[in-house]
Each structure stands twice: as structure tokens, then as C-alpha cells.
Write a protein that holds these residues in place. Structure first.
Motif, mmCIF file in Angstrom:
data_model
loop_
_atom_site.group_PDB
_atom_site.id
_atom_site.type_symbol
_atom_site.label_atom_id
_atom_site.label_comp_id
_atom_site.label_asym_id
_atom_site.label_seq_id
_atom_site.Cartn_x
_atom_site.Cartn_y
_atom_site.Cartn_z
ATOM 1 N N SER A 267 53.302 45.996 103.492
ATOM 2 C CA SER A 267 52.842 44.742 104.100
ATOM 3 C C SER A 267 52.172 43.853 103.060
ATOM 4 C CB SER A 267 51.881 45.046 105.246
ATOM 5 O OG SER A 267 50.883 45.946 104.804
ATOM 6 N N HIS A 269 52.355 44.741 99.389
ATOM 7 C CA HIS A 269 52.984 44.863 98.072
ATOM 8 C C HIS A 269 54.487 44.605 98.140
ATOM 9 C CE1 HIS A 269 49.458 46.322 95.978
ATOM 10 N NE2 HIS A 269 49.205 47.098 97.010
ATOM 11 N N VAL A 278 49.935 39.545 99.504
ATOM 12 C CA VAL A 278 48.483 39.704 99.437
ATOM 13 C C VAL A 278 48.108 40.547 98.219
ATOM 14 C CG1 VAL A 278 46.482 40.546 100.724
ATOM 15 C CG2 VAL A 278 48.441 39.610 101.947
ATOM 16 N N LYS A 313 37.150 48.712 91.739
ATOM 17 C CA LYS A 313 36.941 47.257 91.612
ATOM 18 C C LYS A 313 36.203 46.771 92.868
ATOM 19 C CE LYS A 313 40.736 45.288 88.861
ATOM 20 N NZ LYS A 313 41.960 44.471 88.989
ATOM 21 N N ASN A 316 37.372 44.085 95.865
ATOM 22 C CA ASN A 316 38.793 43.710 95.830
ATOM 23 C C ASN A 316 39.400 43.848 97.227
ATOM 24 O OD1 ASN A 316 41.163 45.795 95.997
ATOM 25 N ND2 ASN A 316 39.435 46.910 95.101
ATOM 26 N N MET A 318 42.121 45.269 98.516
ATOM 27 C CA MET A 318 42.936 46.386 99.017
ATOM 28 C C MET A 318 42.031 47.349 99.786
ATOM 29 S SD MET A 318 45.531 48.885 97.081
ATOM 30 C CE MET A 318 45.566 50.637 97.384
HETATM 31 C C1 HEC Z 1 45.825 44.601 102.743
HETATM 32 C C2 HEC Z 1 46.727 44.580 101.646
HETATM 33 C C3 HEC Z 1 47.002 45.837 100.854
HETATM 34 C C4 HEC Z 1 47.492 47.026 101.347
HETATM 35 C C5 HEC Z 1 47.813 47.412 102.769
HETATM 36 C C6 HEC Z 1 47.655 47.865 100.185
HETATM 37 N N1 HEC Z 1 47.282 47.216 99.043
HETATM 38 FE FE1 HEC Z 1 47.421 47.903 97.159
HETATM 39 N N2 HEC Z 1 46.582 46.216 96.456
HETATM 40 C C7 HEC Z 1 46.192 45.145 97.241
HETATM 41 C C8 HEC Z 1 45.516 44.206 96.410
HETATM 42 C C9 HEC Z 1 44.905 42.894 96.856
HETATM 43 C C10 HEC Z 1 45.515 44.732 95.098
HETATM 44 C C11 HEC Z 1 44.923 44.098 93.855
HETATM 45 C C12 HEC Z 1 43.545 44.669 93.659
HETATM 46 C C13 HEC Z 1 42.873 44.143 92.430
HETATM 47 O O1 HEC Z 1 43.320 44.497 91.340
HETATM 48 O O2 HEC Z 1 41.918 43.393 92.579
HETATM 49 C C14 HEC Z 1 46.211 45.988 95.173
HETATM 50 C C15 HEC Z 1 46.459 46.791 94.061
HETATM 51 C C16 HEC Z 1 47.214 47.937 94.108
HETATM 52 C C17 HEC Z 1 47.647 48.689 92.952
HETATM 53 C C18 HEC Z 1 47.433 48.304 91.502
HETATM 54 C C19 HEC Z 1 48.507 47.319 91.172
HETATM 55 C C20 HEC Z 1 48.648 46.879 89.752
HETATM 56 O O3 HEC Z 1 49.248 45.835 89.583
HETATM 57 O O4 HEC Z 1 48.216 47.549 88.826
HETATM 58 C C21 HEC Z 1 48.343 49.741 93.410
HETATM 59 C C22 HEC Z 1 49.020 50.811 92.583
HETATM 60 C C23 HEC Z 1 48.315 49.676 94.844
HETATM 61 N N3 HEC Z 1 47.644 48.567 95.241
HETATM 62 C C24 HEC Z 1 48.896 50.616 95.663
HETATM 63 C C25 HEC Z 1 48.819 50.563 97.058
HETATM 64 C C26 HEC Z 1 49.279 51.630 97.911
HETATM 65 C C27 HEC Z 1 49.891 52.905 97.417
HETATM 66 C C28 HEC Z 1 49.044 51.216 99.182
HETATM 67 C C29 HEC Z 1 49.340 51.973 100.460
HETATM 68 C C30 HEC Z 1 48.697 53.241 100.593
HETATM 69 C C31 HEC Z 1 48.453 49.906 99.132
HETATM 70 N N4 HEC Z 1 48.329 49.548 97.829
HETATM 71 C C32 HEC Z 1 48.133 49.156 100.231
HETATM 72 C C33 HEC Z 1 46.400 44.981 98.583
HETATM 73 C C34 HEC Z 1 46.868 45.966 99.427
#
Ligand code: HEC
Ligand SMILES: [Cu+2]
Length: 357
Positions: A267, A269, A278, A313, A316, A318
Motif C-alpha cells: 500500500s 511501497h 507514501v 528514525k 518517520n 512507516m
Molecule cells: C504507511 C506506509 C508504509 C507501510 C504500510 C510500510 N512502509 Fe516501509 N516505509 C514507509 C516510509 C514512509 C518509509 C521511509 C522512512 C524513512 O526513511 O524516513 C519506509 C521505508 C522502508 C524501507 C527502507 C527503504 C529504503 O529506501 O531504504 C524498507 C525496507 C521498508 N520500508 C519496508 C517495509 C516493509 C517490509 C513493510 C511491510 C511490513 C513496510 N515497509 C510497510 C512507509 C510504509
């Protein structure tokens, strides 16, 4: 005597400390070792202004000490008052004209460089690359205009070519800064698009940083610029355009990870394509230099990140605890296996291939 020695000692200590601190800093995050057109222009300006400052300082100090010695009070002349000068025409002309000349010497190259760095005349030419840059709390997104390519945290550019950046922010003001290649530029929320260009001289992985305080994790908002030869860049484009987001991973664990990822994480990524959601685009994640811009790319770090991004972080966007550790481990197997292109993996820090270190 002791007091004098004490002062001398602290002077020695501070001089040593100055020398020591002057050695600090990272080569690949330095404006003093330019590897790009903008950075070189800026360093030249810094050197001109430092030269002018040193020149003024030396002359003023020389006059100061000359007067101090030459006109100090002499024995037997305690009441002597030298001739007082007021309104000396020649002197006044001299100390008005010299600063004007110095300012001109500084202003002409500065104005020239300002226009040069804002020059966009070649942006609309055939084959010139424009990348839309978006600053987000606390990550960077790069959308290659007209190419169906998007990356996050790592900006690939061809060496020796001008790559234009159209820059904005999704939330608050950030500032895009790759000290070794170019100056910095604010990214603003709203309709206001700022522009600049990058032109790297040599292949390498250059470090970038957000340079505008944007929240609790501002200091962790790092990114990389990966400069590769134009040939390799063409290869990279082709690889990136042919990403199959649904490709089956090899191991059973990674397959489970893929399903977990699609259900819980998609949703926000994306993999492949040009979308900016997002969260960051995770294409080629398995070959990235860092996780979330800052962590070494190990499975352990990735699992920690997936379960508790808030602890790494603060602030942030996530959410934490979407999945448990066990599930995170499978997802990590899947994400670490996302290797869509080899281009750039042979490069490490600026101008230093990995095997040379
Ligand atoms: C509500 C939205 C959202 C959901 C749901 C989400 N993420 Fe994220 N994710 C983010 C955001 C925003 C960042 C950037 C965080 C930052 O670096 O400030 C991030 C960063 C990451 C990164 C690092 C990316 C990079 O470019 O280095 C990874 C790996 C990641 N997420 C994996 C996951 C996984 C696995 C899940 C599911 C279990 C997940 N995310 C669910 C919003 C989300
Ligand atoms: Cu920022």
C-alpha cells in the motif's frame, strides 16, 4: 613564569586541536574535494574570498604592528603628541578605492557563477535527462521524466552529462545537497519547483544529505548519487525499465516473504515503475548501499528496520510492528533478493572501487 608557561601550553594544545580537527570530515562528503562542475565553481569562489580575506588581514596586521612599534611611547617623550591628521584627501581616496576594487574582484565571478549554476538552456534538448526530486520526511524520491523509472534514496546519473533536477517536497522544506558534486537547493512543498543540475566528473558513489532542518530525523536523511559511465547508464536504464515486480523469488522463505510484503507493505511501497507512494520505491533494494539511507545493508539491520522503524528514525512515517520478527525475516529474504541491476555495484565511495580498499 609559571603563568606564562601555562598559557604557552594551552596555546600549543589549541593549535594541535585545530590541526587535528582540520583533518576531520569525510572525503566523499566534502565540498573541498570537488568531483563535479557546480562543486568546483563553488570551491573556486571560496578560494577567491579566502584569498581576499587573507590579503586584507595581512596588510592591516602589518600596518598595525608597524604603528605599534614605530610610534610607541619612548623614554623622555611621555608628553609628546605627534602631528594629528584629519581629512587627508589622498588617504581617504585610497581606503575607499581599495575596498571597491576588492568587492569587484569578488562580485564579478560570484555573479557569473550564480548565472552559470542557474543556466537551464540545454534542459529541453534531445536526450537531456530531467529527474523530478521529491524530499520527504525522511527520504528522497527520484522520478526519471519520460523514462518509466523511479528510485528512492539512490540517484543514478551518467558521468559528464548535465542532469537537470526539478525539485519539490511532499511535506516540509528540505534541502538537497551533494557537497562533492554541486551546491545545495531547497525543496519546497506546494507548486514551487526549484531547479538545479548535476554534472559529475568521475564515476563513484557520492554522499548526499538533507541540509534543511526538517524534523527529529533530519540528521538521518541521507542519500547517494551513483555516477556511472554513459554506457553503463544506458544499461541501467534498460535494466530498470524491465523490472518484473511479480518475479518469483528463489527460496521458499523469500516466496513467503513476497506474499507477506504484497499483503502488508505494497500500500505504501512499490517495486518497478514510476510511482511515488507514501514510502520509498524498493526496486533493486538488494543492491542498495544502505537501508533507509543510513543502515549497513545486512539482514539483521533490515529486520530491525521492518519491525521498529520508529526506533531507528524517530518520527518517520512507516508504522512499527506491522509484522512480527519472524515474518520480517522472511520479508527481508525477499527484499535482499531484489537485485534488478548490477550497474553501480562495483563502485563504493568516491572514486574508490570496492576491491581497492
Ligand atoms: C504507511 C506506509 C508504509 C507501510 C504500510 C510500510 N512502509 Fe516501509 N516505509 C514507509 C516510509 C514512509 C518509509 C521511509 C522512512 C524513512 O526513511 O524516513 C519506509 C521505508 C522502508 C524501507 C527502507 C527503504 C529504503 O529506501 O531504504 C524498507 C525496507 C521498508 N520500508 C519496508 C517495509 C516493509 C517490509 C513493510 C511491510 C511490513 C513496510 N515497509 C510497510 C512507509 C510504509
Ligand atoms: Cu529533510
Amino acid at each position: 613564569m609559571r603563568g606564562w608557561m601555562g598559557k604557552f601550553r594551552s596555546l600549543l594544545l589549541f593549535s594541535a586541536l585545530t590541526l587535528f580537527l582540520a583533518g576531520c570530515g569525510q572525503e566523499n562528503l566534502s565540498a573541498l574535494k570537488p568531483e563535479g562542475y557546480g562543486a568546483e565553481l563553488l570551491l573556486d569562489l571560496m578560494l577567491i574570498s579566502i584569498a581576499i580575506m587573507v590579503f586584507v588581514f595581512v596588510i592591516v596586521m602589518a600596518i598595525y604592528f608597524f604603528v605599534l612599534v614605530r610610534y610607541r611611547e619612548k623614554k623622555g617623550q611621555e608628553d609628546f603628541v605627534p602631528k594629528q591628521t584629519e581629512g587627508n584627501h589622498t588617504l581617504e581616496v585610497i581606503w575607499t578605492v581599495i575596498p571597491i576594487i576588492l568587492l569587484l574582484v569578488l562580485a564579478v565571478p560570484t555573479v557569473q557563477a550564480t548565472f552559470d549554476l542557474a543556466d537551464q538552456s540545454s534542459q529541453d534538448e534531445e536526450g537531456v535527462l530531467t529527474v523530478e526530486v521529491t524530499g520527504n520526511q525522511y527520504w528522497w524520491h527520484f522520478n526519471y521524466e519520460g523514462q518509466e523509472i523511479a528510485t528512492s534514496q539512490e540517484l543514478y546519473i551518467p558521468v559528464g552529462e548535465r542532469v537537470y533536477l526539478d525539485m519539490k517536497a511532499s511535506d516540509v522544506i528540505h534541502s538537497f545537497w551533494v557537497p562533492a558534486i554541486a551546491g545545495k537547493m531547497d525543496t519546497n512543498p506546494g507548486e514551487n519547483i526549484n531547479t538545479m543540475y548535476l554534472e559529475a566528473y568521475e564515476e563513484g558513489v557520492y554522499w548526499g544529505h538533507c541540509a534543511e532542518l526538517c524534523g527529529p530525523s533530519h540528521s538521518l536523511m541521507d542519500f547517494r548519487v551513483v555516477a556511472v559511465s554513459p554506457d553503463k547508464f544506458e544499461q541501467w536504464k534498460e535494466d530498470m525499465q524491465n523490472v518484473d515486480p511479480e518475479a518469483e523469488p528463489e527460496t521458499a522463505s523469500a516466496k513467503e516473504g513476497q506474499e507477506l510484503f504484497n499483503n502488508n507493505c505494497m500500500s505504501c511501497h512499490a517495486i518497478g515503475g514510476a510511482s511515488a507512494g507514501v514510502g520509498p520505491n524498493l526496486t533493486n533494494f538488494g543492491n542498495r548501499n544502505k537501508i533507509a539511507g543510513i543502515l549497513e545493508p545486512s539482514k539483521e539491520n533490515l529486520v530491525d528496520w521492518i519491525v521498529h522503524p520508529d526506533e531507528i528514525k524517530p518520527g518517520n512515517k512507516m508504522p512499527a510492528n506491522i509484522v512480527n520478527k519472524e515474518e520480517a525475516s522472511k520479508i527481508a529474504d525477499y527484499l535482499m533478493g531484489l537485485k534488478h541491476t548490477d550497474v553501480g555495484t562495483e563502485l563504493d565511495s568516491v572514486n574508490k572501487p570496492k576491491n581497492d580498499q
